[in-house]
Scaffold this motif. Structure first.
Motif, PDB file in Angstrom:
ATOM      1  N   LEU A 247       0.698  -1.442   0.050  1.00 14.28           N
ATOM      2  CA  LEU A 247      -0.074   0.048   0.190  1.00 14.28           C
ATOM      3  C   LEU A 247       0.942   1.468   0.078  1.00 14.28           C
ATOM      4  O   LEU A 247       1.681   1.410   0.841  1.00 14.28           O
ATOM      5  CB  LEU A 247      -0.891  -0.186   1.269  1.00 14.28           C
ATOM      6  CG  LEU A 247      -1.714   1.331   1.397  1.00 14.28           C
ATOM      7  CD1 LEU A 247      -2.915   1.374   0.160  1.00 14.28           C
ATOM      8  CD2 LEU A 247      -2.480   1.339   2.784  1.00 14.28           C
ATOM      9  N   ILE A 248       0.533   2.104  -0.901  1.00 16.46           N
ATOM     10  CA  ILE A 248       1.073   3.392  -0.889  1.00 16.46           C
ATOM     11  C   ILE A 248       0.240   4.480  -0.696  1.00 16.46           C
ATOM     12  O   ILE A 248      -0.872   4.562  -1.306  1.00 16.46           O
ATOM     13  CB  ILE A 248       1.856   3.618  -2.424  1.00 16.46           C
ATOM     14  CG1 ILE A 248       3.017   2.584  -2.415  1.00 16.46           C
ATOM     15  CG2 ILE A 248       2.212   5.105  -2.563  1.00 16.46           C
ATOM     16  CD1 ILE A 248       3.660   2.817  -3.831  1.00 16.46           C
ATOM     17  N   ILE A 249       0.412   5.541   0.145  1.00 12.82           N
ATOM     18  CA  ILE A 249      -0.444   6.280   0.505  1.00 12.82           C
ATOM     19  C   ILE A 249      -0.215   7.739  -0.029  1.00 12.82           C
ATOM     20  O   ILE A 249       0.892   8.151   0.268  1.00 12.82           O
ATOM     21  CB  ILE A 249      -0.853   6.747   2.033  1.00 12.82           C
ATOM     22  CG1 ILE A 249      -1.513   5.295   2.722  1.00 12.82           C
ATOM     23  CG2 ILE A 249      -1.675   7.581   2.458  1.00 12.82           C
ATOM     24  CD1 ILE A 249      -1.197   5.091   4.079  1.00 12.82           C
ATOM     25  N   LEU A 250      -0.874   8.571  -0.751  1.00 17.96           N
ATOM     26  CA  LEU A 250      -0.504   9.832  -1.249  1.00 17.96           C
ATOM     27  C   LEU A 250      -1.285  11.018  -0.372  1.00 17.96           C
ATOM     28  O   LEU A 250      -2.449  10.833  -0.426  1.00 17.96           O
ATOM     29  CB  LEU A 250      -1.099  10.240  -2.814  1.00 17.96           C
ATOM     30  CG  LEU A 250      -0.473   8.843  -3.757  1.00 17.96           C
ATOM     31  CD1 LEU A 250      -0.851   9.335  -5.071  1.00 17.96           C
ATOM     32  CD2 LEU A 250       1.034   8.775  -3.912  1.00 17.96           C
ATOM     33  N   LYS A 251      -0.389  11.936  -0.071  1.00 23.38           N
ATOM     34  CA  LYS A 251      -0.900  12.957   0.865  1.00 23.38           C
ATOM     35  C   LYS A 251      -1.367  13.838   0.152  1.00 23.38           C
ATOM     36  O   LYS A 251      -1.262  14.290  -1.163  1.00 23.38           O
ATOM     37  CB  LYS A 251       0.219  13.605   1.700  1.00 23.38           C
ATOM     38  CG  LYS A 251       0.792  12.778   2.713  1.00 23.38           C
ATOM     39  CD  LYS A 251       1.691  13.207   3.732  1.00 23.38           C
ATOM     40  CE  LYS A 251       2.383  12.402   4.687  1.00 23.38           C
ATOM     41  NZ  LYS A 251       1.311  11.886   5.603  1.00 23.38           N
ATOM     42  N   ASN A 252      -2.658  14.686   0.678  1.00 22.64           N
ATOM     43  CA  ASN A 252      -3.357  15.904   0.169  1.00 22.64           C
ATOM     44  C   ASN A 252      -4.118  15.314  -1.316  1.00 22.64           C
ATOM     45  O   ASN A 252      -3.828  15.996  -2.369  1.00 22.64           O
ATOM     46  CB  ASN A 252      -2.290  17.068  -0.014  1.00 22.64           C
ATOM     47  CG  ASN A 252      -1.832  17.817   1.159  1.00 22.64           C
ATOM     48  OD1 ASN A 252      -2.677  17.458   2.126  1.00 22.64           O
ATOM     49  ND2 ASN A 252      -0.707  17.866   0.914  1.00 22.64           N
ATOM     50  N   THR A 253      -4.461  14.133  -1.205  1.00 21.07           N
ATOM     51  CA  THR A 253      -5.034  13.561  -2.442  1.00 21.07           C
ATOM     52  C   THR A 253      -6.484  12.928  -2.178  1.00 21.07           C
ATOM     53  O   THR A 253      -6.610  12.442  -0.960  1.00 21.07           O
ATOM     54  CB  THR A 253      -4.149  12.407  -3.107  1.00 21.07           C
ATOM     55  OG1 THR A 253      -2.714  13.176  -3.268  1.00 21.07           O
ATOM     56  CG2 THR A 253      -4.682  12.020  -4.362  1.00 21.07           C
ATOM     57  N   GLY A 254      -7.416  13.156  -3.207  1.00 15.71           N
ATOM     58  CA  GLY A 254      -8.716  12.539  -2.758  1.00 15.71           C
ATOM     59  C   GLY A 254      -8.976  11.105  -3.357  1.00 15.71           C
ATOM     60  O   GLY A 254      -7.911  10.393  -3.086  1.00 15.71           O
ATOM     61  N   HIS A 255      -9.934  10.799  -4.233  1.00 20.08           N
ATOM     62  CA  HIS A 255     -10.688   9.585  -4.541  1.00 20.08           C
ATOM     63  C   HIS A 255      -9.998   9.622  -6.093  1.00 20.08           C
ATOM     64  O   HIS A 255      -9.555   8.571  -6.446  1.00 20.08           O
ATOM     65  CB  HIS A 255     -11.780   9.466  -4.566  1.00 20.08           C
ATOM     66  CG  HIS A 255     -12.487   8.233  -5.015  1.00 20.08           C
ATOM     67  ND1 HIS A 255     -12.054   7.037  -4.503  1.00 20.08           N
ATOM     68  CD2 HIS A 255     -13.319   8.016  -5.978  1.00 20.08           C
ATOM     69  CE1 HIS A 255     -12.576   5.930  -4.980  1.00 20.08           C
ATOM     70  NE2 HIS A 255     -13.356   6.359  -6.074  1.00 20.08           N
ATOM     71  N   LEU A 256     -10.235  10.586  -6.747  1.00 16.63           N
ATOM     72  CA  LEU A 256      -9.515  10.628  -8.147  1.00 16.63           C
ATOM     73  C   LEU A 256      -8.327  10.617  -8.652  1.00 16.63           C
ATOM     74  O   LEU A 256      -7.619  11.520  -9.150  1.00 16.63           O
ATOM     75  CB  LEU A 256     -10.510  11.763  -9.009  1.00 16.63           C
ATOM     76  CG  LEU A 256     -10.740  11.575 -10.459  1.00 16.63           C
ATOM     77  CD1 LEU A 256     -11.564  10.405 -10.686  1.00 16.63           C
ATOM     78  CD2 LEU A 256     -11.656  12.573 -10.925  1.00 16.63           C
ATOM     79  N   LEU A 257      -7.390   9.577  -7.998  1.00 12.97           N
ATOM     80  CA  LEU A 257      -6.017   9.596  -8.390  1.00 12.97           C
ATOM     81  C   LEU A 257      -5.538   9.899  -9.750  1.00 12.97           C
ATOM     82  O   LEU A 257      -4.452  10.834  -9.840  1.00 12.97           O
ATOM     83  CB  LEU A 257      -5.344   8.259  -7.990  1.00 12.97           C
ATOM     84  CG  LEU A 257      -5.441   8.138  -6.216  1.00 12.97           C
ATOM     85  CD1 LEU A 257      -5.044   6.647  -6.071  1.00 12.97           C
ATOM     86  CD2 LEU A 257      -4.597   9.253  -5.483  1.00 12.97           C
ATOM     87  N   PRO A 258      -5.979   9.365 -10.520  1.00 13.35           N
ATOM     88  CA  PRO A 258      -5.369   9.607 -12.137  1.00 13.35           C
ATOM     89  C   PRO A 258      -5.482  11.050 -12.710  1.00 13.35           C
ATOM     90  O   PRO A 258      -4.683  11.341 -13.327  1.00 13.35           O
ATOM     91  CB  PRO A 258      -6.542   8.744 -12.958  1.00 13.35           C
ATOM     92  CG  PRO A 258      -7.017   7.622 -12.150  1.00 13.35           C
ATOM     93  CD  PRO A 258      -7.117   8.329 -10.801  1.00 13.35           C
ATOM     94  N   GLU A 259      -6.533  11.704 -12.097  1.00 10.89           N
ATOM     95  CA  GLU A 259      -6.665  13.240 -12.359  1.00 10.89           C
ATOM     96  C   GLU A 259      -5.798  14.132 -11.503  1.00 10.89           C
ATOM     97  O   GLU A 259      -4.937  14.905 -11.901  1.00 10.89           O
ATOM     98  CB  GLU A 259      -8.026  13.653 -12.253  1.00 10.89           C
ATOM     99  CG  GLU A 259      -8.912  13.075 -13.256  1.00 10.89           C
ATOM    100  CD  GLU A 259      -9.097  13.967 -14.384  1.00 10.89           C
ATOM    101  OE1 GLU A 259      -8.384  14.756 -14.647  1.00 10.89           O
ATOM    102  OE2 GLU A 259     -10.079  13.981 -15.352  1.00 10.89           O
TER     103      GLU A 259
END
Length: 275
Positions: A247-259
């Motif tokens: 698992l990798i967690i991206l900070k300051n990011t919501g659900h729409l990762l590709p965008e």
């Protein structure tokens, strides 16, 4: 480097399936992209050019979304959609893939890996749907009511494109007219609402824990820290139940990762595929 793009539609299992095929003749790796609920290949518009630098890329509009068929007679269960994707790939003579699925597309990716472990080399799950149960019986029964699709249409109109995007994007400044129109365009056709009403009836629920634990395909899970649709807690649980996962967690990011984070998602996918 020679690259070319094919946009086409094939009738698979009784429904037209639209796909975009981005060839890279210097690569032996093929990545298949599967979008989320109420979305389409449009959601990968910022990620595809990056991936195509290193891979062949096939982005598919899952029925009944995007430019794919919206037949009321098609069975919109996750298993049937997964088998339809598999049949499409077989018709294209694709024998081995890495699959990347966002949200609902992540659950269908897991279904494909479960059905055909010989086909799926690796799986990337972007804020993947998981642990959703089948719709409750009153809603399923309601889907048989004539004109039920109009209630579906009213619900979607009431929620609104901008409100939906604000719910899935952490940084609202990313929402512009191009993004709003791209996500709204497929819903300008009346048949989509009838198909979604049928999907409410057909969707069998996500894979249960026992099925997840049997998947041996290496999985990379990438999650937005502030995902409001599929919370990070779901990603952590899913990671624990998939035998070969990270698992990798991206900070300051919501659900729409590709965008929201196409460059970071691309970098993580590339490292994962070539590891």
């Amino acid at each position: 480097m020679y690259r070319s793009v094919f946009n086409d539609s094939r009738n698979i299992n009784g429904i037209d399936v639209y796909y975009e095929y981005y060839l890279n003749e210097q690569s032996n790796e093929t990545i298949v992209l599967l979008h989320g609920f109420l979305s389409s290949t449009f959601s990968f518009r910022r990620l595809i050019p990056l991936l195509n630098e290193d891979f062949n890329v096939i982005s598919i509009d899952l029925p009944p979304f995007g430019k794919s068929g919206k037949s009321y007679n098609f069975i919109y269960s996750y298993e049937n959609i997964a088998r339809t994707v598999i049949s499409l790939l077989e018709s294209l003579d694709i024998r081995k893939i890495s699959v990347t699925g966002h949200s609902m597309g992540g659950q269908i990716s897991l279904k494909i890996a479960s059905l055909r472990p010989d086909l799926v080399k690796k799986a990337v799950l972007l804020c993947s749907s998981a642990y959703l149960k089948r719709s409750k019986l009153p809603l399923i029964l309601s889907s048989y009511i004539p004109y039920f699709h109009l209630y579906v249409k009213m619900w979607l109109i009431k929620s609104g494109v901008r409100n939906n995007l604000q719910n899935v994007v952490y940084d609202h400044s990313l929402i512009d007219e191009e993004m709003m129109y791209g996500y709204m365009k497929p819903f300008l056709e009346e048949d989509i609402f009838k198909a979604i009403a049928r999907m409410i009836r057909d969707r069998e629920g996500d894979l249960h824990s026992n099925a997840l634990k049997q998947i041996e395909t290496p999985c990379l899970l990438i999650w937005g820290e502030h995902d409001k649709v599929v919370p990070l807690s779901v990603g952590k649980r899913l990671t624990n139940e998939l035998n070969n996962s990270k698992l990798i967690i991206l900070k300051n990011t919501g659900h729409l990762l590709p965008e929201e984070r196409p460059d970071e998602v691309y970098r993580h996918i590339k490292e994962f595929i070539y590891s």
